[in-house]
Motif scaffolding. Structure first.
Motif, PDB file in Angstrom:
ATOM      1  N   GLY A 142     -12.846 -32.136  62.952  1.00 28.70           N
ATOM      2  CA  GLY A 142     -13.881 -31.862  61.669  1.00 28.70           C
ATOM      3  C   GLY A 142     -13.637 -30.868  60.830  1.00 28.70           C
ATOM      4  N   LEU A 143     -12.419 -30.006  60.842  1.00 29.20           N
ATOM      5  CA  LEU A 143     -12.018 -28.810  60.518  1.00 29.20           C
ATOM      6  C   LEU A 143     -10.693 -28.896  59.859  1.00 29.20           C
ATOM      7  N   GLY A 144      -9.984 -28.878  60.883  1.00 30.42           N
ATOM      8  CA  GLY A 144      -8.562 -28.847  60.797  1.00 30.42           C
ATOM      9  C   GLY A 144      -7.837 -30.178  60.165  1.00 30.42           C
ATOM     10  N   GLU A 145      -6.428 -30.336  60.299  1.00 37.18           N
ATOM     11  CA  GLU A 145      -5.945 -31.388  59.831  1.00 37.18           C
ATOM     12  C   GLU A 145      -6.041 -32.660  60.621  1.00 37.18           C
ATOM     13  N   ALA A 146      -6.381 -33.738  60.095  1.00 35.94           N
ATOM     14  CA  ALA A 146      -6.665 -35.121  61.139  1.00 35.94           C
ATOM     15  C   ALA A 146      -5.213 -35.474  61.287  1.00 35.94           C
ATOM     16  N   ARG A 147      -5.249 -36.180  62.468  1.00 36.16           N
ATOM     17  CA  ARG A 147      -3.869 -36.799  63.172  1.00 36.16           C
ATOM     18  C   ARG A 147      -4.148 -38.131  63.203  1.00 36.16           C
ATOM     19  N   TYR A 148      -3.206 -39.062  62.641  1.00 32.33           N
ATOM     20  CA  TYR A 148      -3.638 -40.511  62.662  1.00 32.33           C
ATOM     21  C   TYR A 148      -3.121 -40.852  64.276  1.00 32.33           C
ATOM     22  N   VAL A 149      -3.943 -41.571  65.000  1.00 31.98           N
ATOM     23  CA  VAL A 149      -3.558 -42.033  66.383  1.00 31.98           C
ATOM     24  C   VAL A 149      -3.769 -43.572  66.561  1.00 31.98           C
ATOM     25  N   GLY A 150      -4.080 -44.141  65.338  1.00 30.32           N
ATOM     26  CA  GLY A 150      -4.258 -45.853  65.636  1.00 30.32           C
ATOM     27  C   GLY A 150      -5.471 -45.987  66.525  1.00 30.32           C
ATOM     28  N   MET A 151      -5.231 -46.952  67.500  1.00 26.64           N
ATOM     29  CA  MET A 151      -6.394 -47.487  68.340  1.00 26.64           C
ATOM     30  C   MET A 151      -6.531 -46.840  69.786  1.00 26.64           C
ATOM     31  N   ALA A 152      -5.877 -45.513  69.559  1.00 32.17           N
ATOM     32  CA  ALA A 152      -5.729 -44.517  70.697  1.00 32.17           C
ATOM     33  C   ALA A 152      -7.352 -44.330  71.175  1.00 32.17           C
ATOM     34  N   ASN A 153      -8.306 -43.977  70.286  1.00 28.96           N
ATOM     35  CA  ASN A 153      -9.354 -43.549  70.841  1.00 28.96           C
ATOM     36  C   ASN A 153     -10.393 -44.782  71.386  1.00 28.96           C
ATOM     37  N   TYR A 154      -9.896 -46.025  70.852  1.00 31.19           N
ATOM     38  CA  TYR A 154     -10.678 -47.279  71.428  1.00 31.19           C
ATOM     39  C   TYR A 154      -9.873 -47.384  72.927  1.00 31.19           C
ATOM     40  N   VAL A 155      -8.797 -47.227  72.920  1.00 32.37           N
ATOM     41  CA  VAL A 155      -7.953 -47.446  74.265  1.00 32.37           C
ATOM     42  C   VAL A 155      -8.747 -46.410  75.282  1.00 32.37           C
ATOM     43  N   LYS A 190     -19.784 -36.016  71.786  1.00 29.65           N
ATOM     44  CA  LYS A 190     -18.209 -35.718  71.878  1.00 29.65           C
ATOM     45  C   LYS A 190     -17.901 -35.338  70.416  1.00 29.65           C
ATOM     46  N   ALA A 191     -18.739 -35.641  69.443  1.00 38.33           N
ATOM     47  CA  ALA A 191     -18.310 -35.229  68.052  1.00 38.33           C
ATOM     48  C   ALA A 191     -18.931 -33.915  67.591  1.00 38.33           C
ATOM     49  N   LEU A 192     -20.029 -33.411  68.069  1.00 39.71           N
ATOM     50  CA  LEU A 192     -20.873 -32.294  67.277  1.00 39.71           C
ATOM     51  C   LEU A 192     -21.367 -31.542  68.342  1.00 39.71           C
ATOM     52  N   SER A 193     -21.049 -31.526  69.672  1.00 38.02           N
ATOM     53  CA  SER A 193     -21.797 -30.611  70.614  1.00 38.02           C
ATOM     54  C   SER A 193     -20.535 -29.446  70.897  1.00 38.02           C
ATOM     55  N   GLU A 194     -20.858 -28.481  71.774  1.00 35.04           N
ATOM     56  CA  GLU A 194     -20.000 -27.584  72.226  1.00 35.04           C
ATOM     57  C   GLU A 194     -18.912 -28.296  73.271  1.00 35.04           C
ATOM     58  N   TYR A 195     -19.441 -29.509  73.691  1.00 35.40           N
ATOM     59  CA  TYR A 195     -18.500 -30.042  74.897  1.00 35.40           C
ATOM     60  C   TYR A 195     -17.201 -30.840  74.074  1.00 35.40           C
ATOM     61  N   GLY A 196     -17.516 -30.909  72.821  1.00 38.11           N
ATOM     62  CA  GLY A 196     -16.161 -32.051  72.242  1.00 38.11           C
ATOM     63  C   GLY A 196     -15.588 -31.599  71.094  1.00 38.11           C
ATOM     64  N   PHE A 197     -16.355 -31.604  69.622  1.00 42.42           N
ATOM     65  CA  PHE A 197     -15.713 -31.578  68.414  1.00 42.42           C
ATOM     66  C   PHE A 197     -14.589 -32.507  68.056  1.00 42.42           C
ATOM     67  N   ARG A 198     -14.588 -33.757  68.831  1.00 44.01           N
ATOM     68  CA  ARG A 198     -13.799 -34.667  68.637  1.00 44.01           C
ATOM     69  C   ARG A 198     -14.215 -35.868  67.668  1.00 44.01           C
ATOM     70  N   MET A 199     -14.226 -35.668  66.635  1.00 46.20           N
ATOM     71  CA  MET A 199     -14.700 -36.342  65.533  1.00 46.20           C
ATOM     72  C   MET A 199     -14.248 -37.882  65.568  1.00 46.20           C
ATOM     73  N   GLY A 200     -12.998 -38.048  65.764  1.00 45.73           N
ATOM     74  CA  GLY A 200     -12.497 -39.270  65.604  1.00 45.73           C
ATOM     75  C   GLY A 200     -12.975 -40.232  67.097  1.00 45.73           C
TER      76      GLY A 200
END
Length: 308
Positions: free
Chosen positions: A59-72, A267-277
């Motif tokens: 959500g803040l730094g540089e985004a890294r393309y991972v393709g379908m990795a999040n869905y897998v 996963k996206a916004l709480s202290e447990y995650g910050f994994r926007m993707g």
């Protein structure tokens, strides 16, 4: 030789493009502001969520393309599986609000002494915030001081910790959500009952229809528009059930009351995650589930209208 008098021209003046297409264009001019708002606040965020789901981003730094990795990764995520199953429970049990709202509306549509008081009592949950509903039911379910266990104690049953039991907590939250949702469906059906054709009811009575036969063959078919709206709104409400869970259990106990919308937030916004993707991938799955149900109901309504 004198000149012949000039003959006045009968040709119509040239008309502009708008004048020639005024009937076709004017409705679109009225719709343009709504279309722009819908595109900016709905379509564009959907596109952004789908795009972000292919990246590893905090959500803040540089985004890294991972393709379908999040869905897998979702396929092997046990918390995602629990959230998905809980959403299915919400979908199935939340639909009880539709027949419940219908029968309450049928009762309130009668001429009964004190009917205004009854209407006010049944309408009351609809005007309450979901946060207030969550707090009220949290107090209702308290193991020692709660009203539920007070009533159970009167009949000799032991205290039940509804929100502290992993097997019961989800059903306790669903029961809390059904309270205002049933009131909403009731309002839809009360509006629909005002549009029921009295001539069809009278014709049914002459043919001997009464009770359940009158309801099933004459009244319910005329309530299809209200039923369609009730289904769509109830399904959307079941799939986005975030606020009640956040207030009543915060996903606990042991993460057993999570649903997709709440897990996305974790996963996206709480202290447990910050994994926007990863959170966006969960949001896309939730959106596709919603889209399937809404598309089915829209197709059913279109087919019905086309067949008339």
């Amino acid at each position: 030789m004198t000149d012949a008098p000039a003959v006045p021209s009968t040709a119509l003046p040239a008309r502009g493009w708008y004048k020639r297409n005024e009937i076709a264009v004017t409705p679109w001019l009225f719709l343009a502001p709504a279309i722009l708002f819908f595109a900016f606040y709905v379509i564009w965020p959907i596109y952004q969520s789908i795009a972000i789901s292919f990246y590893d981003w905090d959500g803040l730094g540089e985004a890294r393309y991972v393709g379908m990795a999040n869905y897998v990764e979702l396929m092997d995520d046990s918390a995602f599986e629990v959230s998905l199953w809980n959403n299915l429970k919400w979908l199935l049990l939340y639909l009880l609000a539709i027949p419940g709202g219908l029968f309450i509306a049928l009762f309130l549509n009668q001429t009964v002494t004190g009917i205004r008081i009854y209407k006010s009592l049944f309408f009351f949950p609809f005007v309450l915030s979901q946060v207030v509903v969550g707090l009220v039911f949290s107090w209702f379910y308290l193991p020692n001081e709660g009203l539920l266990n007070g009533v159970l104690g009167l009949v000799g049953l032991g205290p039940v910790n509804v929100l502290g039991d992993p097997t019961m907590a989800t059903y306790g939250i669903i029961a809390a959500g059904l309270w205002p949702q049933t009131a909403y469906c009731m309002i839809l059906y009360l509006t629909g009952l005002n549009a029921v054709d009295p001539e069809q009811i009278e014709a049914g009575r002459l043919d001997g229809a009464k009770g359940w036969r009158m309801l099933w063959y004459i009244i319910i078919p005329q309530l299809r528009p209200a039923t369609f709206i009730a289904f769509v709104v109830t399904i959307i409400g079941a799939l986005r059930s975030f606020d009640l869970i956040s207030i009543m259990t915060n996903g606990g106990p042991f993460g057993q009351t999570r649903v997709l919308s709440f897990y996305m937030f974790e996963k996206a916004l709480s202290e447990y995650g910050f994994r926007m993707g990863y959170g966006a991938a969960i949001a896309v799955v939730l959106f596709l589930i919603m889209l399937v149900f809404i598309a089915y109901f829209l197709w059913s309504m279109w087919s019905e209208e086309k067949g008339r």
